[in-house]
Design a protein around this motif. Sequence first.
Motif, PDB file in Angstrom:
ATOM      1  N   ALA A 163      -0.136  -1.515  -3.095  1.00 33.48           N
ATOM      2  CA  ALA A 163      -0.595  -1.716  -4.472  1.00 33.48           C
ATOM      3  C   ALA A 163      -1.211  -0.433  -5.018  1.00 33.48           C
ATOM      4  N   THR A 164      -1.950   0.284  -4.163  1.00 34.30           N
ATOM      5  CA  THR A 164      -2.551   1.557  -4.580  1.00 34.30           C
ATOM      6  C   THR A 164      -1.470   2.563  -4.943  1.00 34.30           C
ATOM      7  N   LEU A 165      -0.418   2.640  -4.128  1.00 33.36           N
ATOM      8  CA  LEU A 165       0.690   3.559  -4.410  1.00 33.36           C
ATOM      9  C   LEU A 165       1.354   3.224  -5.740  1.00 33.36           C
ATOM     10  N   ILE A 166       1.543   1.942  -6.006  1.00 36.31           N
ATOM     11  CA  ILE A 166       2.192   1.520  -7.258  1.00 36.31           C
ATOM     12  C   ILE A 166       1.296   1.824  -8.456  1.00 36.31           C
ATOM     13  N   ILE A 167      -0.011   1.606  -8.304  1.00 35.48           N
ATOM     14  CA  ILE A 167      -0.948   1.902  -9.404  1.00 35.48           C
ATOM     15  C   ILE A 167      -0.906   3.385  -9.753  1.00 35.48           C
ATOM     16  N   ALA A 213      -0.100   6.498   3.982  1.00 31.25           N
ATOM     17  CA  ALA A 213      -0.580   7.883   3.841  1.00 31.25           C
ATOM     18  C   ALA A 213       0.573   8.862   4.055  1.00 31.25           C
ATOM     19  N   GLY A 214       1.541   8.463   4.878  1.00 31.27           N
ATOM     20  CA  GLY A 214       2.694   9.317   5.127  1.00 31.27           C
ATOM     21  C   GLY A 214       3.538   9.573   3.895  1.00 31.27           C
ATOM     22  N   THR A 215       3.446   8.695   2.895  1.00 32.06           N
ATOM     23  CA  THR A 215       4.229   8.887   1.669  1.00 32.06           C
ATOM     24  C   THR A 215       3.801  10.138   0.914  1.00 32.06           C
ATOM     25  N   ILE A 216       2.614  10.644   1.219  1.00 33.18           N
ATOM     26  CA  ILE A 216       2.146  11.862   0.554  1.00 33.18           C
ATOM     27  C   ILE A 216       2.990  13.062   0.990  1.00 33.18           C
ATOM     28  N   GLY A 217       3.594  12.963   2.193  1.00 31.51           N
ATOM     29  CA  GLY A 217       4.373  14.070   2.736  1.00 31.51           C
ATOM     30  C   GLY A 217       5.420  14.641   1.799  1.00 31.51           C
ATOM     31  N   PRO A 218       6.255  13.805   1.158  1.00 33.16           N
ATOM     32  CA  PRO A 218       7.277  14.339   0.261  1.00 33.16           C
ATOM     33  C   PRO A 218       6.794  14.535  -1.181  1.00 33.16           C
ATOM     34  N   ILE A 219       5.523  14.289  -1.455  1.00 30.38           N
ATOM     35  CA  ILE A 219       5.031  14.425  -2.831  1.00 30.38           C
ATOM     36  C   ILE A 219       4.224  15.710  -2.997  1.00 30.38           C
ATOM     37  N   LEU A 241      -3.819  12.350  -6.200  1.00 31.84           N
ATOM     38  CA  LEU A 241      -4.227  11.031  -6.703  1.00 31.84           C
ATOM     39  C   LEU A 241      -3.940   9.933  -5.677  1.00 31.84           C
ATOM     40  N   ILE A 242      -2.806  10.033  -5.004  1.00 29.57           N
ATOM     41  CA  ILE A 242      -2.484   9.040  -3.974  1.00 29.57           C
ATOM     42  C   ILE A 242      -3.521   9.105  -2.851  1.00 29.57           C
ATOM     43  N   GLY A 243      -3.844  10.328  -2.422  1.00 27.33           N
ATOM     44  CA  GLY A 243      -4.845  10.483  -1.372  1.00 27.33           C
ATOM     45  C   GLY A 243      -6.187   9.895  -1.769  1.00 27.33           C
ATOM     46  N   VAL A 244      -6.643  10.205  -2.978  1.00 30.34           N
ATOM     47  CA  VAL A 244      -7.921   9.672  -3.459  1.00 30.34           C
ATOM     48  C   VAL A 244      -7.861   8.153  -3.573  1.00 30.34           C
ATOM     49  N   GLY A 245      -6.744   7.641  -4.063  1.00 25.90           N
ATOM     50  CA  GLY A 245      -6.580   6.195  -4.204  1.00 25.90           C
ATOM     51  C   GLY A 245      -6.637   5.472  -2.871  1.00 25.90           C
ATOM     52  N   LEU A 246      -5.976   6.024  -1.850  1.00 19.43           N
ATOM     53  CA  LEU A 246      -5.998   5.403  -0.526  1.00 19.43           C
ATOM     54  C   LEU A 246      -7.402   5.458   0.084  1.00 19.43           C
TER      55      LEU A 246
END
Length: 430
Positions: free
Chosen positions: A404-408, A142-148, A179-184
């Motif tokens: 896998a969610t992040l990659i998708i 979830a932290g990867t959303i920080g720089p996006i 999208l990342i947030g929704v995917g997670l």
Amino acid sequence: MLIGLFVALLLLILFGIPVLLAIGTVALSGILIVPELVPAMFPQKMFTMLDSFSLLAMPYFILAGELMAKGGISKKLVEFAETVVGHLRGGLGMAAVVASMIFAGVSGSATADTSAIGSILIPSMKERGYKPGFAASLLATAGTIGPIIPPSMTMIVYGSMAGVSIGGLFLGGIIPGILIGVGLMLTIYLHSFFPQFPELRQTSGKFNLKKVLKASSRVWLALIAPLIILGGILGGIFTATEAGVVACFYSFIVTFFIYRSVSWKALPKILVDAAVTTTMVVGIISVAGAFGWLLAYLDFNEVVLDLLKSISNTPMVVLLVLLATMLVLTMFVESLAILVILIPVAVFVSKNFGFDQYHFGLLMVMATQIGATTPPVAVLLFVATSIADTTYDQTIKYCLPFIATLIIVMLLVAFIPGLAAWIPNHFLGP
């Protein structure tokens, strides 16, 4: 010689040499080996890399994030997020994702996002029966959303080096971040149907609009921070660089005079912490920039372009190869260092294949952030594991579905360029 430089860099890192020192050693050694170059080129290229007006935004955004984190904003965001999604299956985990998305609009840093939200939610998740490794892997990804989701430290670095509008990159990160947030959140929801995750079937009751409104009244000042930043950039009131100063000033006013959650005695430590973080980032950027210049001098850009053309002349295939390469490299080397080193060659390749600058830049940023969660060298996993007081093996055990969610999502953005390019191209032009 090119292969030797990369092998030397990898060996130094594998032997435990700090990334900054390893890159600097290899870059300086390479310059000394090339007969026509002089040692003075090394500090000169380090200085040239940092001689950018755009990079001035970085210390201000870092300080703004420190002020918000120390001011207890993250705790208020967690309370708000839980009132919004706590009634769903896996609601506490989803609250972590929602809080990370909102805090991303303040900090711009994956590490800050993971630390601030994780330090509050991981203990609570453990109390409710969440497996420590699961909680750690969730907060790390979830932290990867920080720089996006804008603002973003990584986008500032990429934009300043690639000559791409930082404001445009900020705008391009909105949809992919959501999208990342929704995917997670969807990944958490699916986990709740497996018998080995009974804790995910707990909820906080029914959705209560009154609770949401009450929680939002305590956190609305933090919620509008990204709107002020993006609104100012879109309205032409200030540049992306000046937005860092605005964010810093806004954070100072909110934490010191409105919430009054930070005392004047705490200010020196906040300034020192922000300065240390800035110094570490700037150090990596400077030596990685010198190394990147050396690679360009040795025609590394042309070598990579020829290699890619030998694989395929189809732009999408080339893009996927580049993304795969970034993912593999960031498994072993700190993601920011890899990004800085490869930006010149990546931009060179993107121009030859006609990629949209915002679309391509967003994908490079996303790839490096995913790399920060992929073992063995995964900074965010280390941070979350430490907070969860568990073992690294336990965190890795649960991280694969989230990665896998992040990659998708990254592949979705790759195949649908408009997800990253439409907003900036619409407002700023291509």
